[in-house]
Design a protein around this motif. Structure first.
Motif, mmCIF file in Angstrom:
data_model
loop_
_atom_site.group_PDB
_atom_site.id
_atom_site.type_symbol
_atom_site.label_atom_id
_atom_site.label_comp_id
_atom_site.label_asym_id
_atom_site.label_seq_id
_atom_site.Cartn_x
_atom_site.Cartn_y
_atom_site.Cartn_z
ATOM 1 N N GLU A 40 0.806 -1.220 0.000
ATOM 2 C CA GLU A 40 0.000 0.000 0.000
ATOM 3 C C GLU A 40 0.838 1.269 0.000
ATOM 4 O OE1 GLU A 40 -2.466 -3.223 1.863
ATOM 5 O OE2 GLU A 40 -0.403 -2.565 1.904
ATOM 6 N N PHE A 87 -0.208 -0.769 -8.677
ATOM 7 C CA PHE A 87 -0.417 -1.379 -7.366
ATOM 8 C C PHE A 87 0.187 -0.459 -6.310
ATOM 9 C CE2 PHE A 87 0.209 -4.674 -10.553
ATOM 10 C CZ PHE A 87 -0.933 -5.432 -10.409
ATOM 11 N N PRO A 88 -0.615 0.111 -5.417
ATOM 12 C CA PRO A 88 -2.090 0.081 -5.423
ATOM 13 C C PRO A 88 -2.647 0.960 -6.543
ATOM 14 C CG PRO A 88 -1.303 1.533 -3.713
ATOM 15 C CD PRO A 88 -0.075 0.884 -4.287
ATOM 16 N N ASP A 89 -3.875 0.698 -6.939
ATOM 17 C CA ASP A 89 -4.501 1.409 -8.045
ATOM 18 C C ASP A 89 -5.062 2.735 -7.532
ATOM 19 O OD1 ASP A 89 -5.530 2.148 -10.419
ATOM 20 O OD2 ASP A 89 -7.011 0.549 -10.578
ATOM 21 N N ARG A 128 1.685 -9.619 0.691
ATOM 22 C CA ARG A 128 2.008 -8.504 -0.207
ATOM 23 C C ARG A 128 2.950 -7.503 0.461
ATOM 24 N NH1 ARG A 128 -3.666 -6.333 -2.049
ATOM 25 N NH2 ARG A 128 -3.851 -6.250 0.215
#
Length: 403
Positions: free
Chosen positions: A125, A139-141, A302
């Motif tokens: 994030e 990523f992140p969008d 992640r």
């Protein structure tokens, strides 16, 4: 929370006696009755609930700290105490100024182990990532559907404009409200502090001894300037114009993208992507051709892990380093990062001219004598065994002179 309280049991005679202690009293217009206990004393003790303290509702309970795979004590720099969904965690290190500039240093001695140790955990994030291949995936969008910055990114060359795409994403993150990079941007080098040759003036490029490198950097500067002029003209919307109001701002973003980008393959669920990534805190690790750390993608949750090499002994105050590029010459390091290293094992020195060195003169420099197929070393000094192996090869012996 339900409470378990024991109740007394009554027999039939006790129930008949208790009925006489209650009298009906009419209530309201509809003639309903409610039974109230008379003043006569009951033979049964009152029912009392046990004094049990109910726990706090789970929403108001503080979050429990997750167990870390690292055995080192957590580091505590002020600049990663930022209240996002998942924060970065560091163990046994500190971020400070060193002899080579700002870097990451060990805050305690680390004994060698058979397995690698985690010193940083950075969640997805907090990163800025762009996939290397079409369709572009972030990523992140963070880019909303229909935003014009996506059209600018989509106009780039898929093969060679990775740095332009990452620079656009970085500028957009600076402008997005409550984004992590608005705060982390204070720790990025300014245009005066950045060592990238993309920000060099013409006078600086003329001082380079490598004319090919100077020509390459002029082309890079021209490419970034033309891209800015194409997409940041007077007719663009204000939400694009304010990202880079002048070309110097955009070229600085490109230099940050080039010098701090990490190319990695990451896995998110069943999706595997090769991506260009800007990873906060990990980009503060300096380069070494003999690094004591490496990067590892932990796909289960992640996260990117910075880990100490297995069997590596670390002393307090040692700098934590990684290898930026393997198998690249110094001219590529100058082009991407603005520095070169005399310890680069992949660098070569190119000679120009028509001078020739006779084979016997070359061998005498290593104290090697003898006829072909019978070379030997004629002293007790150190001689590289690989030289004798090369001399035994027919390809080497077939030539009587070296360029």
């Amino acid at each position: 929370m339900a409470l378990s309280v024991p109740l007394p049991h009554r027999n039939h005679s006790q129930l008949r006696a208790s009925r006489q202690q209650w009298q009906a009293v009419p209530l309201g217009r509809r003639g309903r009755s409610c039974y109230f206990q008379s003043n006569s004393r009951s033979n049964f003790p009152p029912i009392r609930a046990a004094a049990v303290e109910a726990p706090t509702f789970p929403l108001f309970q503080p979050l429990q700290a997750e167990e870390s795979p690292s055995e080192l004590e957590p580091a505590d720099p002020d600049f990663y105490k930022i209240g996002f969904v998942r924060s970065m965690r560091a163990y046994g290190i500190e971020f400070k100024e060193g002899p080579e500039g700002f870097g990451v240093y060990a805050s305690k001695d680390v004994e060698p182990l058979r397995r690698a140790r985690v010193i940083m955990e950075i969640p997805l994030e907090l990163m800025l990532t762009v996939s290397k291949k079409l369709p572009w995936m972030f990523f992140p969008d963070i880019i909303p559907i229909g935003h014009p910055i996506f059209d600018i990114i989509n106009s780039t060359d898929p093969e060679k404009d990775w740095d332009l795409r990452l620079a656009c994403l970085l500028l957009y993150a600076f402008d997005k409200q409550d984004n992590f990079w608005q705060l982390y941007g204070d720790f990025l080098p300014s245009a005066d502090e950045c060592t990238s040759l993309l920000l060099a003036t013409e006078e600086d490029l003329l001082e380079l001894q490598d004319e090919a490198l100077a020509s390459t950097m002029r082309q890079q500067q021209k490419r970034a300037l033309e891209f800015w002029e194409k997409n940041w003209h007077n007719g663009v919307p204000l939400k694009i114009k304010r990202l880079a109001r002048d070309p110097e701002r955009f070229i600085w973003a490109v230099s940050v993208a080039q010098s701090r980008c990490i190319d990695m393959q990451m896995r998110i669920g069943a999706l595997v992507q090769d991506a260009n990534m800007l990873i906060p805190y990990a980009d503060m690790l300096n380069h070494s051709f003999q690094p004591n750390c490496f990067l590892h993608w932990r796909f289960k949750d992640r996260m990117l892990e910075v880990m100490i090499n297995a069997g590596q002994r670390i002393k307090k105050g040692d700098e934590m380093t990684i290898n930026y590029m393997c198998g690249q010459k110094n001219n590529m390091f100058m082009q991407r990062y603005g520095f070169s290293s005399a310890a680069n094992p992949w660098d070569v020195i190119e000679f120009s001219g028509n001078a020739r060195i006779h084979l016997e003169s070359f061998l005498s420099a290593f104290n090697i004598s003898g006829l072909p197929q019978e070379y030997y070393h004629n002293s007790m000094d150190f001689c590289d065994f690989h030289i004798l192996i090369l001399l035994a090869c027919e390809n080497v012996l077939s030539s009587t002179c070296l360029m």
